[in-house]
Write a protein that holds these residues in place. Sequence first.
Motif, PDB file in Angstrom:
ATOM      1  N   ASN A  41       0.818  -1.213   0.000  1.00 21.09           N
ATOM      2  CA  ASN A  41       0.000   0.000   0.000  1.00 21.09           C
ATOM      3  C   ASN A  41       0.848   1.258   0.000  1.00 21.09           C
ATOM      4  O   ASN A  41       0.317   2.370  -0.074  1.00 21.09           O
ATOM      5  N   HIS A  63      -3.623   2.913  -0.401  1.00 25.04           N
ATOM      6  CA  HIS A  63      -4.885   3.148   0.300  1.00 25.04           C
ATOM      7  C   HIS A  63      -5.335   4.600   0.156  1.00 25.04           C
ATOM      8  O   HIS A  63      -6.517   4.907   0.301  1.00 25.04           O
ATOM      9  N   ARG A  64      -4.401   5.477  -0.162  1.00 29.14           N
ATOM     10  CA  ARG A  64      -4.745   6.897  -0.309  1.00 29.14           C
ATOM     11  C   ARG A  64      -5.580   7.167  -1.560  1.00 29.14           C
ATOM     12  O   ARG A  64      -6.162   8.245  -1.688  1.00 29.14           O
ATOM     13  N   ALA A  68     -12.710   5.082   0.899  1.00 32.77           N
ATOM     14  CA  ALA A  68     -13.187   4.241   2.003  1.00 32.77           C
ATOM     15  C   ALA A  68     -12.359   2.967   2.073  1.00 32.77           C
ATOM     16  O   ALA A  68     -11.864   2.478   1.053  1.00 32.77           O
ATOM     17  N   ARG A  69     -12.233   2.440   3.275  1.00 34.26           N
ATOM     18  CA  ARG A  69     -11.453   1.223   3.489  1.00 34.26           C
ATOM     19  C   ARG A  69     -12.010   0.059   2.670  1.00 34.26           C
ATOM     20  O   ARG A  69     -11.261  -0.750   2.129  1.00 34.26           O
ATOM     21  N   GLU A  70     -13.354  -0.010   2.579  1.00 37.75           N
ATOM     22  CA  GLU A  70     -13.979  -1.117   1.855  1.00 37.75           C
ATOM     23  C   GLU A  70     -13.574  -1.126   0.392  1.00 37.75           C
ATOM     24  O   GLU A  70     -13.383  -2.198  -0.208  1.00 37.75           O
ATOM     25  N   PHE A  72     -10.719   0.066  -0.859  1.00 42.51           N
ATOM     26  CA  PHE A  72      -9.325  -0.392  -0.888  1.00 42.51           C
ATOM     27  C   PHE A  72      -9.264  -1.906  -0.735  1.00 42.51           C
ATOM     28  O   PHE A  72      -8.557  -2.597  -1.490  1.00 42.51           O
ATOM     29  N   ASP A  73     -10.026  -2.434   0.207  1.00 44.34           N
ATOM     30  CA  ASP A  73     -10.031  -3.884   0.426  1.00 44.34           C
ATOM     31  C   ASP A  73     -10.495  -4.630  -0.821  1.00 44.34           C
ATOM     32  O   ASP A  73      -9.931  -5.677  -1.169  1.00 44.34           O
ATOM     33  N   ARG A  95      -1.835  -1.811   7.556  1.00 44.85           N
ATOM     34  CA  ARG A  95      -3.222  -1.381   7.395  1.00 44.85           C
ATOM     35  C   ARG A  95      -4.124  -2.388   8.087  1.00 44.85           C
ATOM     36  O   ARG A  95      -3.911  -3.603   7.969  1.00 44.85           O
ATOM     37  N   LEU A  97      -7.233  -4.463   8.097  1.00 46.66           N
ATOM     38  CA  LEU A  97      -8.084  -4.989   7.035  1.00 46.66           C
ATOM     39  C   LEU A  97      -9.508  -5.167   7.550  1.00 46.66           C
ATOM     40  O   LEU A  97      -9.728  -5.564   8.695  1.00 46.66           O
ATOM     41  N   GLY A  98     -10.464  -4.880   6.665  1.00 44.92           N
ATOM     42  CA  GLY A  98     -11.859  -4.929   7.051  1.00 44.92           C
ATOM     43  C   GLY A  98     -12.398  -6.342   7.140  1.00 44.92           C
ATOM     44  O   GLY A  98     -11.776  -7.309   6.679  1.00 44.92           O
TER      45      GLY A  98
END
Length: 227
Positions: A41, A63-64, A68-70, A72-73, A95, A97-98
């Motif tokens: 990342n 990730h930038r 939203a995290r979702e 990126f995941d 990071r 992870l979700g």
Amino acid sequence: MNETRDGIVVLVSGRGSNLQALIDAVRDGRLPAGIRAVISNEPGAPALARARTAGIAVHVISHRDFPAREQFDRALIQRIDACQPRLVVLAGFMRILGPNFIDHYAGRLINIHPSLLPAFPGLDTHARALQSGAKFHGASVHFVTHEVDGGPVIVQAAVPVLPGDTPDILAERVLAEEHRIYPLAIGWFLAGRLAVAGGRVRLDGEERPEQGLTRPETASHNVPETG
């Protein structure tokens, strides 16, 4: 690198010393695996240079770039699945992870953490170990679950906390053990030797006492894993 062997994908964010330990173990024949890709990342992660030098495919998913995290995941899942690995390995991946990501790779996502879990989950483990007055510290390889650093432990290795230790000095002693036990745990997984029952890991069908840690009371220096 050895793409015809059982494949792993390694996720990194930093300097990649554990990645290098895996690369060396594959090259030396101690780990019968193929590292199909290294994904970071962080575009500037030194680990990526280690992978390129070893001839391993590298990918950057920052990730930038995702609001939203979702999101990126999901992008990370797509890239990993394209490599069709048997195992996803976190090696200094910084990071959280979700739940959807963790569920997608349930039972085939592992991490290495610089403490004797369940002691000192999270960050700054070496300083916290020194502040606590612990006589032993170490590293744990564990399956990743929704609880941060709380998944079933595969193997641990302990080192003594010595007079005059600083967090940096202690970290180097622990890191040497990380480099030793991570290839070991990955090899066990790929050989089909690991199973989880009742929240605890079994190796060859047998529960490992203390998840592989020789009890510190009997140790005189480095404490090797059993089995």
